[in-house]
Structure formats: C-alpha cells, structure tokens
Design a protein around this motif. Structure first.
Motif, PDB file in Angstrom:
ATOM      1  N   MET A   1       3.160  24.060  28.728  1.00 46.03           N
ATOM      2  CA  MET A   1       2.163  24.481  29.705  1.00 46.03           C
ATOM      3  C   MET A   1       1.387  25.676  29.163  1.00 46.03           C
ATOM      4  SD  MET A   1       0.817  24.044  32.742  1.00 46.03           S
ATOM      5  CE  MET A   1       1.991  23.107  33.731  1.00 46.03           C
ATOM      6  N   ARG A   2       0.065  25.576  29.259  1.00 43.89           N
ATOM      7  CA  ARG A   2      -0.803  26.678  28.875  1.00 43.89           C
ATOM      8  C   ARG A   2      -1.527  27.181  30.119  1.00 43.89           C
ATOM      9  NH1 ARG A   2      -3.846  22.926  25.169  1.00 43.89           N
ATOM     10  NH2 ARG A   2      -2.480  21.469  26.258  1.00 43.89           N
ATOM     11  N   PHE A   3      -1.967  28.439  30.068  1.00 39.85           N
ATOM     12  CA  PHE A   3      -2.602  29.059  31.225  1.00 39.85           C
ATOM     13  C   PHE A   3      -3.981  29.579  30.860  1.00 39.85           C
ATOM     14  CE2 PHE A   3       1.906  29.274  31.990  1.00 39.85           C
ATOM     15  CZ  PHE A   3       2.013  28.910  33.327  1.00 39.85           C
ATOM     16  N   GLY A   4      -4.955  29.232  31.709  1.00 34.41           N
ATOM     17  CA  GLY A   4      -6.307  29.741  31.569  1.00 34.41           C
ATOM     18  C   GLY A   4      -6.655  30.635  32.738  1.00 34.41           C
ATOM     19  N   LEU A   5      -7.756  31.359  32.591  1.00 33.61           N
ATOM     20  CA  LEU A   5      -8.252  32.247  33.643  1.00 33.61           C
ATOM     21  C   LEU A   5      -9.702  31.886  33.918  1.00 33.61           C
ATOM     22  CD1 LEU A   5      -7.504  34.816  35.363  1.00 33.61           C
ATOM     23  CD2 LEU A   5      -8.681  36.132  33.581  1.00 33.61           C
ATOM     24  N   TYR A   6     -10.028  31.664  35.193  1.00 38.41           N
ATOM     25  CA  TYR A   6     -11.377  31.257  35.582  1.00 38.41           C
ATOM     26  C   TYR A   6     -12.057  32.356  36.394  1.00 38.41           C
ATOM     27  CZ  TYR A   6     -15.170  28.686  37.827  1.00 38.41           C
ATOM     28  OH  TYR A   6     -16.402  28.283  38.253  1.00 38.41           O
ATOM     29  N   GLY A   7     -13.311  32.643  36.061  1.00 40.13           N
ATOM     30  CA  GLY A   7     -14.100  33.476  36.954  1.00 40.13           C
ATOM     31  C   GLY A   7     -14.683  34.742  36.376  1.00 40.13           C
ATOM     32  N   LEU A   8     -14.608  34.949  35.057  1.00 42.68           N
ATOM     33  CA  LEU A   8     -15.134  36.187  34.486  1.00 42.68           C
ATOM     34  C   LEU A   8     -16.662  36.171  34.356  1.00 42.68           C
ATOM     35  CD1 LEU A   8     -12.513  37.190  31.766  1.00 42.68           C
ATOM     36  CD2 LEU A   8     -12.754  37.996  34.114  1.00 42.68           C
ATOM     37  N   HIS A   9     -17.319  35.244  35.029  1.00 45.46           N
ATOM     38  CA  HIS A   9     -18.783  35.168  35.003  1.00 45.46           C
ATOM     39  C   HIS A   9     -19.396  35.567  36.343  1.00 45.46           C
ATOM     40  CE1 HIS A   9     -17.351  31.550  36.864  1.00 45.46           C
ATOM     41  NE2 HIS A   9     -18.565  31.210  37.262  1.00 45.46           N
ATOM     42  N   ARG A  10     -18.594  35.969  37.325  1.00 46.79           N
ATOM     43  CA  ARG A  10     -19.154  36.189  38.656  1.00 46.79           C
ATOM     44  C   ARG A  10     -18.506  37.379  39.345  1.00 46.79           C
ATOM     45  NH1 ARG A  10     -16.613  30.762  41.512  1.00 46.79           N
ATOM     46  NH2 ARG A  10     -14.500  31.583  41.782  1.00 46.79           N
ATOM     47  N   ASP A  11     -19.063  37.719  40.531  1.00 53.63           N
ATOM     48  CA  ASP A  11     -18.625  38.881  41.298  1.00 53.63           C
ATOM     49  C   ASP A  11     -18.767  40.148  40.452  1.00 53.63           C
ATOM     50  OD1 ASP A  11     -17.871  37.390  43.698  1.00 53.63           O
ATOM     51  OD2 ASP A  11     -16.240  36.598  42.483  1.00 53.63           O
ATOM     52  N   ARG A  12     -17.789  41.048  40.480  1.00 56.89           N
ATOM     53  CA  ARG A  12     -17.913  42.309  39.731  1.00 56.89           C
ATOM     54  C   ARG A  12     -17.893  42.090  38.228  1.00 56.89           C
ATOM     55  NH1 ARG A  12     -14.382  47.131  39.872  1.00 56.89           N
ATOM     56  NH2 ARG A  12     -16.039  47.926  38.521  1.00 56.89           N
ATOM     57  N   ASN A  13     -17.465  40.897  37.799  1.00 63.36           N
ATOM     58  CA  ASN A  13     -17.382  40.636  36.371  1.00 63.36           C
ATOM     59  C   ASN A  13     -18.760  40.523  35.719  1.00 63.36           C
ATOM     60  OD1 ASN A  13     -14.423  40.334  36.413  1.00 63.36           O
ATOM     61  ND2 ASN A  13     -14.904  38.532  37.643  1.00 63.36           N
ATOM     62  N   VAL A  14     -19.829  40.493  36.511  1.00 68.15           N
ATOM     63  CA  VAL A  14     -21.164  40.523  35.910  1.00 68.15           C
ATOM     64  C   VAL A  14     -21.451  41.890  35.301  1.00 68.15           C
ATOM     65  CG1 VAL A  14     -21.987  38.784  37.527  1.00 68.15           C
ATOM     66  CG2 VAL A  14     -22.398  41.207  38.029  1.00 68.15           C
ATOM     67  N   GLU A  15     -20.647  42.909  35.652  1.00 62.01           N
ATOM     68  CA  GLU A  15     -20.767  44.219  35.008  1.00 62.01           C
ATOM     69  C   GLU A  15     -20.093  44.129  33.641  1.00 62.01           C
ATOM     70  OE1 GLU A  15     -19.161  47.195  37.645  1.00 62.01           O
ATOM     71  OE2 GLU A  15     -19.936  46.144  39.407  1.00 62.01           O
ATOM     72  N   SER A  16     -20.808  44.465  32.590  1.00 65.73           N
ATOM     73  CA  SER A  16     -20.316  44.212  31.235  1.00 65.73           C
ATOM     74  C   SER A  16     -18.994  44.900  30.945  1.00 65.73           C
ATOM     75  CB  SER A  16     -21.370  44.631  30.211  1.00 65.73           C
ATOM     76  OG  SER A  16     -21.667  46.014  30.319  1.00 65.73           O
TER      77      SER A  16
END
Length: 274
Positions: A1-16
């Motif tokens: 089993m491998r694990f990914g992370l989704y969502g670093l393109h939205r919400d506060r993550n738009v701050e570099s």
C-alpha cells in the motif's frame, strides 16, 4: 500500500510558502505521491475555494521536491487541447526526473465544459480521442486524424522520460470509465469511496475486464482510491485486502490549522507502519 496526499493546489496552499512547506513535509513523512485536481472555472458559490491551475501547481511542486511522485488527477481531458497538453505533460515528466502520473476523466461540470467550448454530450468521445492523440505524439507519430483533433507533419521533442509515456490512470465510476480504464489505463482511480463502495467498484471493473480486451503491455490495473476522510490502520488493511494499491488522503474538510499535524500524523501512523 502506498499513500498519496491530495489538495496542495487549493485553499491556503495557493500561498507559495505554505505549499512548499507542506509538500516537503509530506515528502519527508514518506508519502509516495502528491496530487492536484483540475478545475479551470467553476460556478460561483460555496465549495469553490481558491485553486491553482493544475499543471502550473505541479511544475512548482516538481521544483521544490526531489523524490515524491507528482499526480494530476483528475485532469478534465475533453476541455484540454491535446497537442498542447501532451507537450506540457512531457515537460513536467522531464523536469521532475520522471515522477509524473496522469489521471484523466471526462468531467461533469457542464458550465465549466461549456466555458471551454465543450458540450456535455461530447465529453466522452473527446476524452477517448484526446488520449489517443497524446499517445500518438508520445510515440513520435507524425500524424493523427480524428473528429475533434487532427495533425500531420509534426513531432514533439523531447520524449517523456517514462516510456512510452507517464502512467495513465483513468478516473470515474461510470460503465464508460471502467471500459476506458480496462482498455487504455495503467490504473483506475475511485474518488470518495469507502471500503464497501470500493468493493462494489472493483467487482464492476472485474466484470468489465471479462468483457473487454486489455492489452498485455498495460499489465495489471493499479487501483487508487481517495477515501472519505483519513483512514485508520484497520481500514487501510481492509482496502488492501480488496486489492487497493494506493490511498490518496484528501485535505478538504480538515481545518487548516491542523493540516500540518495531519500530514505528520499520517506519516507516523500509516506510512511508516504500512
């Protein structure tokens, strides 16, 4: 089993600075992949947070990480120009050192598709044709003729590092998506599915596979699931028992002040132990 992370393109993550900190934290925690989604223009209202364009976000992530794989999923394929998209994805694969995975879907938001010049009725046919056109370019074929896109006398260089192209993952829970995954995909992606729903989807995929001709060159279909919230260890094992290869943890619904600790916690309780 491998694990990914989704969502670093939205919400506060738009701050570099936030995006960089969390991407590096996930890589250090042992996540196998980082995934971003693809919406270009959505109807106004709640549930429409700020978001970066998917390929630009992945380019940024490629530059600030070194080991973690980078996934775009699901890219809404019918609303992208496939000759340009093939070049963009190749460039990402080259600049990331061969770390790209491409998950595609037909889309479902009618106002967004219409804004990009695509009708809802055509989205399935466009998805299949755009995928075939991109594969032709990756195979250095100088011509392609289709209903929606045609070209001749052109090639693209360089080629993707991953040959013949980055892994293609097909998303969606419809019969058409299952057929597309079996016929053309290196993997299938199910979104927001609990263990029971995943079992039902995998049975439908298996039934489709019995009726469709899958090219031997594609090998076994890899299964990726985004569960409804971070799973515990027992739930991870239940997914694994079904044959799931990758779980992608979604950040939406997690309070922003807790995201950094959740990334570390998942790394400690799931990634390291599994």
């Amino acid at each position: 089993m491998r694990f990914g992370l989704y969502g670093l393109h939205r919400d506060r993550n738009v701050e570099s600075d936030v995006l960089v900190r969390r991407a590096r934290s996930a890589e250090e925690a042992g996540f196998e992949s980082l995934w971003v989604g693809d919406h270009i223009a959505l109807p106004p209202g709640e549930g429409n947070p700020p978001r970066l364009e998917a390929l630009i976000a992945l380019s940024y992530l490629a530059a600030v990480t070194s080991r973690v794989r980078l996934g775009v999923g699901l890219i809404v394929l019918p609303q992208r120009q496939p000759v340009l998209l093939a070049k963009q994805l190749t460039s990402l694969d080259v600049l990331s050192g061969g770390r790209l995975t491409v998950a595609v879907g037909a889309g479902y938001v009618e106002p967004e598709l219409q804004a990009m010049g695509v009708s809802l009725a055509e989205r399935g046919a466009r998805t299949d044709e755009h995928l075939a056109a991109m594969r032709a370019l990756w195979d250095a074929a100088p011509s392609f003729t289709g209903r929606f896109v045609s070209f001749s006398g052109v090639v693209q260089h360089p080629s993707p590092i991953q040959r013949p192209h980055p892994p293609i993952v097909v998303g969606g829970h419809s019969a058409a998506a299952y057929r597309r995954a079996v016929r053309h995909g290196n993997g299938w992606y199910g979104w927001g599915l609990d263990v029971d729903q995943t079992g039902q989807a995998l049975r439908a995929l298996a039934e489709t596979a019995r009726a469709e001709q899958r090219p031997e060159s594609l090998g076994e279909l890899e299964i990726t699931i985004t569960p409804p919230g971070p799973p515990d260890l027992d739930t991870v094992r239940r997914y694994a028992d079904l044959g799931v290869d990758r779980l992608i943890i979604e950040l939406e619904g997690i309070d922003d002040t807790a995201v950094d600790s959740v990334i570390v916690s998942v790394g400690e309780t799931l990634v390291e132990r599994v």
